[in-house]
Scaffold this motif. Structure first.
Motif, PDB file in Angstrom:
ATOM      1  N   ARG A 110      50.754  48.509  35.284  1.00  0.00           N
ATOM      2  CA  ARG A 110      50.842  47.128  34.802  1.00  0.00           C
ATOM      3  C   ARG A 110      52.220  46.522  35.046  1.00  0.00           C
ATOM      4  NH1 ARG A 110      47.904  46.922  29.032  1.00  0.00           N
ATOM      5  NH2 ARG A 110      47.746  44.730  29.614  1.00  0.00           N
ATOM      6  N   THR A 135      45.277  33.522  40.759  1.00  0.00           N
ATOM      7  CA  THR A 135      44.685  34.107  39.546  1.00  0.00           C
ATOM      8  C   THR A 135      43.754  33.114  38.847  1.00  0.00           C
ATOM      9  OG1 THR A 135      46.811  35.237  39.264  1.00  0.00           O
ATOM     10  CG2 THR A 135      45.219  35.434  37.465  1.00  0.00           C
ATOM     11  N   LEU A 159      39.661  33.368  38.177  1.00  0.00           N
ATOM     12  CA  LEU A 159      39.121  33.376  36.812  1.00  0.00           C
ATOM     13  C   LEU A 159      38.079  32.280  36.613  1.00  0.00           C
ATOM     14  CD1 LEU A 159      42.118  34.111  34.450  1.00  0.00           C
ATOM     15  CD2 LEU A 159      39.941  35.340  34.572  1.00  0.00           C
ATOM     16  N   LEU A 179      33.104  37.207  33.193  1.00  0.00           N
ATOM     17  CA  LEU A 179      34.148  38.147  32.786  1.00  0.00           C
ATOM     18  C   LEU A 179      34.233  38.255  31.266  1.00  0.00           C
ATOM     19  CD1 LEU A 179      36.583  39.678  34.374  1.00  0.00           C
ATOM     20  CD2 LEU A 179      37.983  37.861  33.453  1.00  0.00           C
ATOM     21  N   LEU A 210      40.639  45.652  39.468  1.00  0.00           N
ATOM     22  CA  LEU A 210      41.406  45.275  38.270  1.00  0.00           C
ATOM     23  C   LEU A 210      40.653  45.656  37.002  1.00  0.00           C
ATOM     24  CD1 LEU A 210      42.389  41.653  39.413  1.00  0.00           C
ATOM     25  CD2 LEU A 210      43.643  43.790  39.797  1.00  0.00           C
ATOM     26  N   VAL A 252      39.234  45.417  33.259  1.00  0.00           N
ATOM     27  CA  VAL A 252      38.807  44.342  32.363  1.00  0.00           C
ATOM     28  C   VAL A 252      38.589  44.948  30.977  1.00  0.00           C
ATOM     29  CG1 VAL A 252      37.017  42.615  31.899  1.00  0.00           C
ATOM     30  CG2 VAL A 252      37.674  43.133  34.265  1.00  0.00           C
ATOM     31  N   ARG A 312      38.761  40.032  29.197  1.00  0.00           N
ATOM     32  CA  ARG A 312      39.945  39.540  29.908  1.00  0.00           C
ATOM     33  C   ARG A 312      40.461  40.571  30.897  1.00  0.00           C
ATOM     34  NH1 ARG A 312      43.956  36.975  25.463  1.00  0.00           N
ATOM     35  NH2 ARG A 312      45.001  36.470  27.420  1.00  0.00           N
ATOM     36  N   PHE A 313      41.183  40.107  31.920  1.00  0.00           N
ATOM     37  CA  PHE A 313      41.918  41.036  32.770  1.00  0.00           C
ATOM     38  C   PHE A 313      42.927  41.802  31.919  1.00  0.00           C
ATOM     39  CE2 PHE A 313      41.606  37.889  36.500  1.00  0.00           C
ATOM     40  CZ  PHE A 313      40.515  38.548  37.026  1.00  0.00           C
ATOM     41  N   LEU A 346      45.795  42.994  32.853  1.00  0.00           N
ATOM     42  CA  LEU A 346      46.960  43.049  33.744  1.00  0.00           C
ATOM     43  C   LEU A 346      48.243  43.084  32.926  1.00  0.00           C
ATOM     44  CD1 LEU A 346      45.972  40.297  36.365  1.00  0.00           C
ATOM     45  CD2 LEU A 346      45.407  42.726  36.350  1.00  0.00           C
TER      46      LEU A 346
END
Lengths: 141, 141, 141
Positions: free
Chosen positions: A43, C20, C24, C30, C103, C105, C109-110, C112
């Motif tokens: 991250r 990004t 989204l 998602l 990625l 989840v 939400r992501f 990240l």
């Protein structure tokens, strides 16, 4: 079966570090999978993950030497220099190597090759602890 | 649906090789998937996988030329030289390109772009056969 | 839960672009995932995807500058020159950065890091619209 967890890696000096054992110790659920995959995701944007030779420490030293030459702190083109000379090279190296690894799992173990180990690639002089989001999914035994 | 199997690729000379057809022929189960993903993973640290242009052989030649210039066998910084001059460059190239590909599958076929083909990137002079661990998962048709 | 869809990104000039938000907005599903993964796959061989710093536009400028120096249009080794001087460098850059991102989840939400954003890396002078195949899978909330 789905498992997702954050793992925090202890701070390491700039360079390439073998972390296979540390990752395995944080994932006891791996043993329960008959077939599946493990996704390791870092991250951060100035450290990265790769797979490479797990035996000779000089391979990891040569990675550091080569990447420092290829992505030069003194490159005249840098404009983003506010965060120090190691910052912008760290971003480039992180994208060249990538933020994630997806590894096959079979009968409760990584299905890696004999010589493959997981590297944490620490591109900053003082990167601090690094957080991984780890996702494991597949069919149970 | 989960399928996982080892595929062995026949030995190829150093360079970049289109293997899309060979991979497809080893994966008859692909046709059964309505939606899913395919993970190709090479179990070596001196060869790698990438996706690129599937039409012109000169693109693959230019990959070999460029990577040999970018990761020079004569780089003065190498210390891991015991396994020959092609060994350490092979490790670096393998990490730049990566050990795996994840490809979308839809209605029993790869959902690749028109020009995308799978490359085996053989970085050693005499790499021998290369083993892939192949994992296919998703929803059946 | 499986979702797979093609997203088309509007044409952008050569360089590195933060997408990004655009990704989204194309993925309302998602929010329904408790735990899972998102696979973004670009169906081209002269553009790529990476994750990097989402705050400073000068980081993205420095990416373009560095990659243009590292993969030089004037490299004397190119033989595949029929499609213009930006074509063969675009293929190499695309493989260095890679065609896909996976990625994590979590809770819709992501998952990240704070500074991570998705970059579209447009390596051609006139690349046109770029198509992504997007696959989302995991457990619903």
């Amino acid at each position: 079966m789905w498992m997702q967890r954050e793992l925090t890696l202890r701070p390491r000096e700039r360079g390439f570090h073998l972390i296979t054992r540390e990752v395995l110790e944080g994932l006891p659920e791996l043993r329960e999978l008959r077939v599946g995959l493990l996704h390791l995701f870092i991250r951060h944007t100035s450290a990265s993950l790769t797979l490479n030779e797990n035996a000779s420490p000089d391979v990891r030293d040569d990675f550091e030497t080569w990447f420092n030459e290829a992505v030069d702190e003194d490159f005249r083109g840098w404009t983003h220099t506010l965060e120090g000379p190691d910052d912008m090279p760290a971003h480039i190296k992180a994208s060249l190597l990538g933020p994630s690894l997806t590894l096959p799992v079979r009968d409760g173990r990584f299905a890696l090759g004999t010589w493959q180990g997981i590297y944490l690639c620490e591109h900053r002089d003082h990167g601090g602890p690094r957080r991984l989001m780890v996702t494991l999914w597949g069919e149970s035994r």
